[in-house]
Design a protein around this motif. Structure first.
Motif, short mmCIF file in Angstrom:
data_model
loop_
_atom_site.label_atom_id
_atom_site.label_comp_id
_atom_site.label_asym_id
_atom_site.label_seq_id
_atom_site.Cartn_x
_atom_site.Cartn_y
_atom_site.Cartn_z
N ASP A 174 0.84 -1.21 0.00
CA ASP A 174 0.00 0.00 0.00
C ASP A 174 0.88 1.25 0.00
O ASP A 174 0.58 2.23 -0.69
CB ASP A 174 -0.92 0.03 1.24
N ILE A 175 1.93 1.23 0.80
CA ILE A 175 2.84 2.39 0.88
C ILE A 175 3.54 2.58 -0.46
O ILE A 175 3.67 3.70 -0.97
CB ILE A 175 3.86 2.18 2.02
N ASP A 176 3.96 1.48 -1.07
CA ASP A 176 4.70 1.55 -2.33
C ASP A 176 3.87 2.10 -3.48
O ASP A 176 4.43 2.53 -4.50
CB ASP A 176 5.24 0.16 -2.70
N ARG A 177 2.56 2.10 -3.34
CA ARG A 177 1.73 2.68 -4.40
C ARG A 177 1.94 4.18 -4.50
O ARG A 177 1.70 4.79 -5.53
CB ARG A 177 0.24 2.37 -4.16
N PHE A 178 2.38 4.80 -3.41
CA PHE A 178 2.58 6.26 -3.39
C PHE A 178 4.04 6.66 -3.20
O PHE A 178 4.47 7.67 -3.74
CB PHE A 178 1.74 6.89 -2.26
N ALA A 179 4.78 5.93 -2.40
CA ALA A 179 6.16 6.33 -2.08
C ALA A 179 7.06 6.06 -3.27
O ALA A 179 6.96 5.00 -3.91
CB ALA A 179 6.65 5.56 -0.87
N PRO A 180 7.96 6.99 -3.58
CA PRO A 180 8.85 6.77 -4.73
C PRO A 180 10.01 5.83 -4.40
O PRO A 180 10.36 5.69 -3.23
CB PRO A 180 9.38 8.18 -5.01
N PRO A 181 10.59 5.22 -5.41
CA PRO A 181 11.77 4.39 -5.18
C PRO A 181 12.83 5.19 -4.42
O PRO A 181 13.00 6.37 -4.66
CB PRO A 181 12.27 4.06 -6.60
N GLY A 182 13.48 4.52 -3.49
CA GLY A 182 14.50 5.18 -2.67
C GLY A 182 13.93 5.61 -1.32
O GLY A 182 14.67 5.87 -0.38
N HIS A 183 12.61 5.68 -1.24
CA HIS A 183 11.96 6.14 0.01
C HIS A 183 10.87 5.15 0.44
O HIS A 183 9.89 5.53 1.05
CB HIS A 183 11.37 7.53 -0.19
N ARG A 184 11.07 3.90 0.07
CA ARG A 184 10.08 2.87 0.41
C ARG A 184 10.60 2.02 1.56
O ARG A 184 11.81 1.92 1.77
CB ARG A 184 9.84 1.98 -0.82
N PRO A 185 9.68 1.38 2.28
CA PRO A 185 10.13 0.55 3.41
C PRO A 185 11.21 -0.46 3.00
O PRO A 185 12.18 -0.67 3.73
CB PRO A 185 8.84 -0.15 3.86
N GLY A 186 11.06 -1.05 1.81
CA GLY A 186 12.03 -2.04 1.36
C GLY A 186 13.40 -1.46 1.05
O GLY A 186 14.40 -2.19 0.97
N ASP A 187 13.48 -0.14 0.90
CA ASP A 187 14.79 0.50 0.71
C ASP A 187 15.52 0.63 2.04
O ASP A 187 16.73 0.84 2.08
CB ASP A 187 14.62 1.91 0.10
N ILE A 188 14.74 0.58 3.12
CA ILE A 188 15.33 0.76 4.45
C ILE A 188 15.59 -0.61 5.09
O ILE A 188 16.65 -0.86 5.63
CB ILE A 188 14.39 1.62 5.33
N LEU A 189 14.61 -1.50 5.02
CA LEU A 189 14.79 -2.88 5.49
C LEU A 189 14.48 -3.80 4.33
O LEU A 189 13.33 -3.88 3.87
CB LEU A 189 13.83 -3.19 6.67
N ARG A 190 15.51 -4.49 3.86
CA ARG A 190 15.30 -5.38 2.71
C ARG A 190 14.25 -6.44 3.04
O ARG A 190 14.29 -7.04 4.10
CB ARG A 190 16.62 -6.05 2.32
#
Ligand code: SF4
Ligand code: SF4
Lengths: 287, 90
Positions: A34-50
């Motif tokens: 849900d977050i990734d639908r709005f957050a741009p690459p580089g600022h997504r949860p998966g960019d912080i915790l793989r």
């Protein structure tokens, strides 16, 4: 993870309870997709915790109800926001998820990654965890019960049932809709026309524009930017006496204190939300 | 370690960068609502991400006159004016 064959609390309820035990007033769960639908690459949860799949969002550190009744504006801005509570509870939740459930977890860094840009938007995470919705007041997240809240987040690889965004927007309040219909404005727009503009349409936010650059000097009057700008002014000042007036003056002193001790740092200046009706009942039920 | 960029490079791109950032934020329900990331600004301007980041960070600070910081407390106290919280007057 929501089912529990033993009849005990679900993992979701368990994790949220831990957040409350750690000082949060509310906790919710957002799905990374849900977050990734709005957050741009580089600022997504998966960019912080793989491999992050869920985000446990904690809320707290909001002004006490009494803080909304100060004798002047400054005391509220000095104590109105405690940035450690939501972050601390997220930290506790991250450890709890690892120890109890065996999934990786880490607190989401709440500071800026560079300049005014955050690592990730805690507002977006809170919204996707159902803790509130965007407001006309610069897009801060308002919660029906508490009004203004601050957020922390624990990112985890654990699949958790997400709460998801709220179906009904908290802002605008009915009183604001009435004011819009009568006067074409709302309490927040009226309070800060420099930074805020927007329109209600059919009792909902039609659009809202927020000038973060103009808000900064008011919301963060003596914070880091102020320190850097005064430092530059002092360095550029060739006259020793004038340099002294900058460096020893009250504004620079407050800015230095902000760096040493965060009591002078504020989240915002509160003026746009001072007349916001959301959360009014809670604020007025105390003597 | 980020390297400071030259004043020439900064001056060339400063005014182009700020309108692309989150300095102005627009929200329309259901619409994407964000400024560009440093990587996206870099792609737009044809510079590296590190250069875009440095331009943005300096421009964010430079774009606000120091006088706004000095005037802010006065504005807040004037605005405060003894308002009762949550009373919209609407
Ligand atoms: S925090 Fe202060 S300066 Fe910023 S939008 Fe609200 S009233 Fe305006
Ligand atoms: S005063 Fe509060 S509820 Fe009303 S429009 Fe502004 S932010 Fe929304």
């Amino acid at each position: 993870m929501s089912g529990d064959e033993t009849g005990g609390p679900s993992a979701e309820a368990d994790v949220k309870r831990e957040a409350i035990r750690a000082g949060a007033v509310l906790a919710g769960i957002a799905a990374v997709e849900d977050i990734d639908r709005f957050a741009p690459p580089g600022h997504r949860p998966g960019d912080i915790l793989r491999g992050a799949r869920s985000v446990v969002v904690t809320a707290g550190g909001q002004p006490t109800r009494g803080s909304w009744h100060p004798g002047s504006a400054r005391p509220q801005a000095s104590v109105g926001y405690n940035r450690s509570i939501a972050g601390n509870s997220a930290y506790r939740v991250a450890h709890y998820v690892e120890d109890r459930f065996g999934y990786r977890a880490m607190p989401c860094p709440s500071g800026q990654v560079a300049g005014h840009y955050p690592y990730a938007s805690l507002k977006l995470m809170a919204e996707m965890a159902g803790l509130g919705t965007r407001s006309m007041a610069g897009g801060v997240i308002l919660n029906e019960t508490y009004g203004l809240l601050y957020f922390g987040a624990a990112l985890t690889t654990m699949p958790l049932q997400a709460d998801g965004p709220l179906a009904t927007p908290v802002c605008p309040d009915q009183a604001c809709i009435r004011q819009w219909e009568k006067k074409g404005t709302t309490p927040c727009l009226e309070a800060c026309p420099t930074c805020l503009s927007g329109q209600l349409e059919d009792g909902r936010i039609g659009w809202m524009e927020y000038r973060q650059d103009l808000c900064f000097p008011r919301a963060q009057t003596t914070a880091m930017d102020s320190f850097q700008k005064l430092l530059l002014a002092a360095m550029a000042e060739s006259d020793e006496e004038r340099r002294k007036m900058i460096v020893c003056g009250s504004h620079f002193t407050r800015a230095v204190r902000s760096l040493a001790y965060s009591a002078e740092l504020s989240a915002q200046c509160f003026e746009c939300l001072r007349r916001c009706p959301v959360g009014r009942r809670r604020r007025h039920e105390l003597k | 370690m980020p390297q400071p960029i030259s004043a020439d490079l900064y001056n060339r791109y400063r005014d182009l960068v700020l309108p692309l950032t989150n300095a102005t934020q627009r929200y329309e329900p259901g619409m994407p609502h964000r400024g560009l990331t440093d990587a996206e600004i870099a792609a737009e301007l044809g510079v590296t991400e590190a250069v875009a980041r440095e331009i943005r960070c300096v421009a964010e600070l430079e774009s606000v006159d120091i006088a706004c910081y000095f005037e802010a407390d006065g504005w807040k106290e004037a605005r405060f004016g003894g308002a009762e919280p949550g009373e919209t007057g609407g």
